[in-house]
Design a protein around this motif. Structure first.
Motif, PDB file in Angstrom:
ATOM      1  N   ARG A   1       0.832  -1.208   0.000  1.00  0.00           N
ATOM      2  CA  ARG A   1       0.000   0.000   0.000  1.00  0.00           C
ATOM      3  C   ARG A   1       0.859   1.248   0.000  1.00  0.00           C
ATOM      4  N   LEU A   2       2.015   1.175   0.660  1.00  0.00           N
ATOM      5  CA  LEU A   2       2.914   2.333   0.640  1.00  0.00           C
ATOM      6  C   LEU A   2       3.490   2.519  -0.760  1.00  0.00           C
ATOM      7  N   ILE A   3       3.873   1.405  -1.396  1.00  0.00           N
ATOM      8  CA  ILE A   3       4.414   1.488  -2.752  1.00  0.00           C
ATOM      9  C   ILE A   3       3.370   2.090  -3.698  1.00  0.00           C
ATOM     10  N   ALA A   4       2.117   1.688  -3.512  1.00  0.00           N
ATOM     11  CA  ALA A   4       1.051   2.179  -4.384  1.00  0.00           C
ATOM     12  C   ALA A   4       0.583   3.574  -3.997  1.00  0.00           C
ATOM     13  N   GLY A   5       1.138   4.116  -2.918  1.00  0.00           N
ATOM     14  CA  GLY A   5       0.759   5.467  -2.514  1.00  0.00           C
ATOM     15  C   GLY A   5      -0.596   5.541  -1.855  1.00  0.00           C
ATOM     16  N   LEU A   6      -1.065   4.438  -1.271  1.00  0.00           N
ATOM     17  CA  LEU A   6      -2.385   4.450  -0.643  1.00  0.00           C
ATOM     18  C   LEU A   6      -2.325   4.882   0.816  1.00  0.00           C
ATOM     19  N   ASP A   7      -1.156   4.767   1.423  1.00  0.00           N
ATOM     20  CA  ASP A   7      -1.017   5.189   2.817  1.00  0.00           C
ATOM     21  C   ASP A   7       0.188   6.119   2.929  1.00  0.00           C
ATOM     22  N   GLU A   8       0.225   6.867   4.041  1.00  0.00           N
ATOM     23  CA  GLU A   8       1.319   7.805   4.271  1.00  0.00           C
ATOM     24  C   GLU A   8       2.545   7.077   4.802  1.00  0.00           C
ATOM     25  N   ILE A   9       3.702   7.489   4.311  1.00  0.00           N
ATOM     26  CA  ILE A   9       4.968   6.941   4.794  1.00  0.00           C
ATOM     27  C   ILE A   9       5.337   7.652   6.099  1.00  0.00           C
ATOM     28  N   ASP A  10       5.809   6.897   7.109  1.00  0.00           N
ATOM     29  CA  ASP A  10       6.266   7.548   8.347  1.00  0.00           C
ATOM     30  C   ASP A  10       7.673   8.095   8.162  1.00  0.00           C
ATOM     31  N   ALA A  11       8.565   7.281   7.596  1.00  0.00           N
ATOM     32  CA  ALA A  11       9.945   7.734   7.378  1.00  0.00           C
ATOM     33  C   ALA A  11      10.504   6.939   6.213  1.00  0.00           C
ATOM     34  N   GLY A  12      11.518   7.513   5.579  1.00  0.00           N
ATOM     35  CA  GLY A  12      12.141   6.838   4.451  1.00  0.00           C
ATOM     36  C   GLY A  12      11.584   7.333   3.131  1.00  0.00           C
ATOM     37  N   SER A  13      11.930   6.638   2.059  1.00  0.00           N
ATOM     38  CA  SER A  13      11.487   7.114   0.752  1.00  0.00           C
ATOM     39  C   SER A  13      11.242   5.952  -0.196  1.00  0.00           C
ATOM     40  N   ILE A  14      10.392   6.224  -1.158  1.00  0.00           N
ATOM     41  CA  ILE A  14      10.127   5.269  -2.235  1.00  0.00           C
ATOM     42  C   ILE A  14      10.243   6.052  -3.530  1.00  0.00           C
ATOM     43  N   SER A  15      11.087   5.596  -4.451  1.00  0.00           N
ATOM     44  CA  SER A  15      11.163   6.322  -5.713  1.00  0.00           C
ATOM     45  C   SER A  15      11.153   5.355  -6.877  1.00  0.00           C
ATOM     46  N   PHE A  16      10.676   5.868  -7.992  1.00  0.00           N
ATOM     47  CA  PHE A  16      10.521   5.035  -9.182  1.00  0.00           C
ATOM     48  C   PHE A  16      11.468   5.483 -10.288  1.00  0.00           C
ATOM     49  N   GLY A  17      12.637   6.055  -9.892  1.00  0.00           N
ATOM     50  CA  GLY A  17      13.597   6.483 -10.903  1.00  0.00           C
ATOM     51  C   GLY A  17      13.015   7.520 -11.833  1.00  0.00           C
ATOM     52  N   GLY A  18      12.552   8.619 -11.293  1.00  0.00           N
ATOM     53  CA  GLY A  18      12.018   9.686 -12.129  1.00  0.00           C
ATOM     54  C   GLY A  18      10.540   9.898 -11.872  1.00  0.00           C
ATOM     55  N   ASP A  19       9.968  10.812 -12.656  1.00  0.00           N
ATOM     56  CA  ASP A  19       8.551  11.139 -12.482  1.00  0.00           C
ATOM     57  C   ASP A  19       7.661   9.979 -12.887  1.00  0.00           C
ATOM     58  N   VAL A  20       6.630   9.753 -12.106  1.00  0.00           N
ATOM     59  CA  VAL A  20       5.644   8.758 -12.521  1.00  0.00           C
ATOM     60  C   VAL A  20       4.253   9.381 -12.486  1.00  0.00           C
ATOM     61  N   GLN A  21       3.428   8.940 -13.387  1.00  0.00           N
ATOM     62  CA  GLN A  21       2.021   9.336 -13.406  1.00  0.00           C
ATOM     63  C   GLN A  21       1.252   8.336 -12.557  1.00  0.00           C
TER      64      GLN A  21
END
Ligand SMILES: Nc1ncnc2c1ncn2[C@@H]1O[C@H](COP(=O)(O)OP(=O)(O)O)[C@@H](O)[C@H]1O
Ligand SMILES: [Mg+2]
Lengths: 278, 268
Positions: A83-103
């Motif tokens: 759910r964090l990867i899909a952006g459905l919940d808020e991240i508490d700490a850290g980061s998730i990136s998809f190597g550039g802008d994603v739609q």
């Protein structure tokens, strides 16, 4: 067999990944014009629900187009990670990136429940997956194409309630595919299906993944499914990635081969030994 | 409600040809027995007029134009009252179903008002409005408000949250989410509210027209009672029943048309 198992140690791996990520981005930017995949980098990801620390620092890099399976015992935070990867919940700490802008259309999730709109015909349900392109003139044509990819072109005018469980899940897959996502996350999508339907769905998943080249992240509680489909199996334990296992078997894979069976056995023994410790 | 009664009969037990006719056998038999009982004097015509007398009374009133005028007045009151009360109930149901703030602001108050039987307000309403049109419209609107409000609210609150999440994931705007997910999901419950409301609508109107009116079916019945025209009294009652049946059938047709996706309405 233990050689195939590699316990990931975030501390020692971080530097090497830091070097690797910018590289991946360059490589990837050339690829995305043609093929589907996006790389995924997760750094120091944490998530708690109240006092319940579910994810305690996930570090992970998935190269573009890889098929990754995530296993772990129930409640270990697999769905939370997805759910964090899909952006459905808020991240508490850290980061998730998809190597550039994603739609938003580039990242799709599929759940155990098909979540189809009962009041929309099959084709209209697939069109929902187009996101902002729903109103475009080729919406019908694109949805029809996605529906034939999952082998349900003849059900386009049916109501979802007349479909079987496996067919509903195929419609949900068509809906997830119709926007040509770069990353597709699956949360136990086959968990509710019977054994035979499951196997044919696994073949379908593998086929669309090979055709479209998206990065696939499959959460499953079925270790044999994980080793049959994935390039790499991650075992989550205690809120971290405890094991990172590469599956080198060539595709198409022979279901029940000795190679897959022994890999499955060693992953299972890891899961079980973790169970004994708690 | 309707969802349940339409699935209660296994389809294989139905004989499609007789299906339309079979439901009329009992009412027709009752009318026949009633006619025979009246003609033979078994039932005094002062207690219950013969069906033929009722039809005759209806024919006379039809020719004089009185019947259609009274039916029209009652129908108009029912519709306008229903539209006013229904729209307000629907609006509150939507607002309170979609907005926490709105629900916290008004729901408790509405739930308290709901406990007052609206017909108990008749004396007060007569004091406020006299026996004016607005008195009847007010009572009908008030009676219709609650079933529509409660069922709209319930429908919206019980829309599958997983579907709402799905809609969000696939980038639906608030408007689109409402149109494609929330409203269709709430519709079966809204229809339950509408059918309850239609029953309450006629009931309220009958009482209100009987007590305080100078036109309409209820008024016609009360006038007839004063002149001991029992056939007209029975006629009014039957017409009320027919209008109620008509309203119910209309809502059923609408329901079938809009809920054709629902397993309970699917022809196999
Ligand atoms: N929205 C939530 N609120 C509170 N606790 C949650 C929520 N979602 C998940 N959890 C808790 O987080 C833990 C991990 O859940 P989950 O990610 O669903 O596990 P699984 O690996 O079985 O998919 C569980 O203990 C669960 O109770
Ligand atoms: Mg889960």
């Amino acid at each position: 067999m233990q050689t195939a198992l590699r316990t990931s140690l975030p501390e020692t791996e971080l530097p090497s990944r830091a070097n690797f990520v910018p590289h991946a981005r360059v490589v990837h930017e050339e690829r995305t014009a043609h093929t589907g995949g996006r790389p995924l980098s997760i750094r120091g990801l944490r998530k708690s629900f109240g006092a319940n620390e579910v994810l305690r620092g996930i570090d992970l890099h998935i190269p573009a187009g890889q098929f990754v399976a995530i296993v772990g015992k129930s409640g270990c935070g697999k769905s939370t990670l997805l759910r964090l990867i899909a952006g459905l919940d808020e991240i508490d700490a850290g980061s998730i990136s998809f190597g550039g802008d994603v739609q938003p259309e580039d990242i799709r999730v599929m759940f155990q429940e098909p979540r189809l709109l009962p009041w929309a015909r099959v084709l209209a349900n697939v069109e929902v997956g187009l996101g902002r392109d729903r109103a475009s003139s080729d919406a019908h044509a694109r949805a029809e194409k996605a529906l034939s990819e999952v082998g349900l072109a003849d059900k386009r005018d049916q109501w979802p309630s007349v479909l079987s469980g496996g067919q509903k899940q195929r419609v949900a897959l068509g809906r997830a595919l119709v926007s040509r996502p770069r990353v597709l996350a699956f949360d136990e999508p086959l968990g509710a299906l019977d054994a035979l339907t499951r196997i044919s769905m696994q073949r379908l998943l593998e086929r669309v993944w090979r055709d479209q080249g998206f990065t696939a992240i499959l959460v499953t509680h079925d270790v044999s499914e994980a080793v049959a489909l994935a390039d790499r199996v991650l075992v989550i334990e205690g809120g971290r990635i405890a094991h990172d296992v590469t599956v080198n078997a060539a595709r198409p894979r022979q279901r029940g081969s000795a190679e897959l069976a022994s890999l499955e056995g060693s992953i299972l023994s890891h899961l079980l030994s973790a169970d004994d410790r708690t | 409600m309707s969802l349940i009664d339409s699935v209660s009969l296994p389809r294989s037990l139905r004989l499609p040809r007789l299906d339309g006719l079979i439901q009329w056998i009992v009412p027709l038999a009752i009318i026949a027995i009633w006619q025979v009982a009246s003609v033979t004097g078994f039932v005094s015509t002062r207690v219950l007029p013969a069906p033929s007398d009722v039809v005759l009374a209806g024919w006379k009133l039809l020719l004089s134009g009185e019947l259609l005028r009274n039916i029209w007045v009652s129908f108009w009151r029912a519709s306008i009252g229903f539209l006013i009360g229904g729209s307000i109930g629907f609006a509150f149901g939507l607002a309170n179903g979609l907005s926490q703030l709105s629900a916290r602001l008004t729901d408790t108050t509405l739930q308290m008002v709901r406990n007052v039987p609206h017909l108990a307000l008749i004396p007060l309403v007569i004091l406020w409005f006299g026996i004016d049109e607005s008195a009847k419209l007010f009572l009908v609107a008030l009676g219709v408000f609650f079933p529509i409000y409660l069922n709209t609210l319930h429908g919206i609150r019980t829309v599958d949250p997983q579907l709402i999440e799905m809609g969000r994931i696939y980038g639906m705007s608030d408007g689109e989410l409402f149109r494609r997910v929330v409203f269709p999901g709430a519709l079966p419950s809204i229809f339950v509210g509408i059918r309850f409301a239609l029953g309450i609508m006629w009931l309220t109107l009958i009482v209100a027209e009987t007590i305080a009116a100078s036109s309409g079916l209820g008024y016609m019945a009360m006038q007839a009672r004063e002149f001991m025209l029992i056939d007209v009294v029975v006629l009014s009652i039957l017409i009320y029943a027919l209008l109620g049946k008509l309203a119910d059938s209309t809502s059923r047709v609408l329901e079938r048309a809009t809920l054709s996706w629902h397993p309970a309405f699917q022809k196999r």
